[in-house]
Design a protein around this motif. Structure first.
Motif, PDB file in Angstrom:
ATOM      1  N   TYR A 121      39.187  47.884  38.452  1.00  0.00           N
ATOM      2  CA  TYR A 121      39.171  47.336  37.250  1.00  0.00           C
ATOM      3  C   TYR A 121      39.582  48.248  36.097  1.00  0.00           C
ATOM      4  N   GLN A 156      35.841  43.344  34.310  1.00  0.00           N
ATOM      5  CA  GLN A 156      35.510  42.929  35.833  1.00  0.00           C
ATOM      6  C   GLN A 156      34.699  43.663  36.631  1.00  0.00           C
ATOM      7  N   ARG A 195      35.488  36.356  35.990  1.00  0.00           N
ATOM      8  CA  ARG A 195      34.361  36.907  36.695  1.00  0.00           C
ATOM      9  C   ARG A 195      33.957  35.870  37.921  1.00  0.00           C
TER      10      ARG A 195
END
Length: 198
Positions: A65, A95, A130
């Protein structure tokens, strides 16, 4: 969106997974309009982020990420302003979830240096993405549909409609839900319901 999809293809993103995550993220965004109070334009940024948040796994699976954010910093998405590109990049960055605390976190050093005008947007959209990502943790699209309901006791119920074993999704959800609960001040619970139930 074509720009985001092309970038995802170039970096071999699992587009079935990205599409499922995007669907869940947008559903959560739509159902919680009165909670997040974000403009409709931020829905598009969330959509873009859901497609490209995993491009970094092409280079570095462990830091995928953060790597995605670095790619986006260097290769802006066509059709977005500089500010919008920064928001998408930062949504991807947050994330990351490392147990050792080495990952960038909402409220951490990097976050505090963001433009204050985008900090809250980044936090809210990151939190939504998320939990949407967790709902397809296996990359097998086991959950076909979700139903969102906000109870009067400030508890959000996410009902996953599936007959499949979602142990991995449940584990991932429980790990990834903390940011959402911190940002919105709402307790979140994942429940499974079979596809044959109304």
């Amino acid at each position: 969106m074509t720009s985001a999809q092309n970038m995802a293809r170039r970096y071999l993103v699992d587009l079935h997974h990205a599409t499922a995550v995007r669907k869940f993220a947008l559903h959560i965004f739509d159902r919680l309009r009165k909670v997040h109070l974000l403009p409709k334009s931020d829905r598009e940024l969330l959509s873009w982020a859901a497609i490209v948040d995993d491009i970094g796994s092409f280079v570095n699976q462990a830091r995928r990420y953060e790597q995605s954010a670095e790619f986006l910093d260097d290769n802006e998405l066509i059709g977005l302003s500089d500010r919008e590109n920064e928001i998408v990049s930062e949504i991807c960055r947050y994330q990351t979830m490392n147990e050792d605390g080495s990952a960038p976190d909402i409220g951490g050093h990097h976050y505090r240096h963001l433009d204050p005008e985008i900090q809250l947007t980044v936090a809210k959209l990151s939190a939504i993405l998320r939990i949407a990502t967790a709902l397809d943790a296996s990359h097998k699209q086991k959950i076909k549909q979700i139903v969102i309901s906000l109870k009067k006791n400030n508890e959000l119920i996410v009902r996953a409609k599936t007959n499949a074993d979602i142990t991995l999704e449940r584990w991932s959800f429980n790990k990834r839900v903390k940011l959402f609960e911190d940002v919105f001040g709402i307790k979140v619970v994942l429940k499974q319901e079979g596809m044959n139930r109304q």
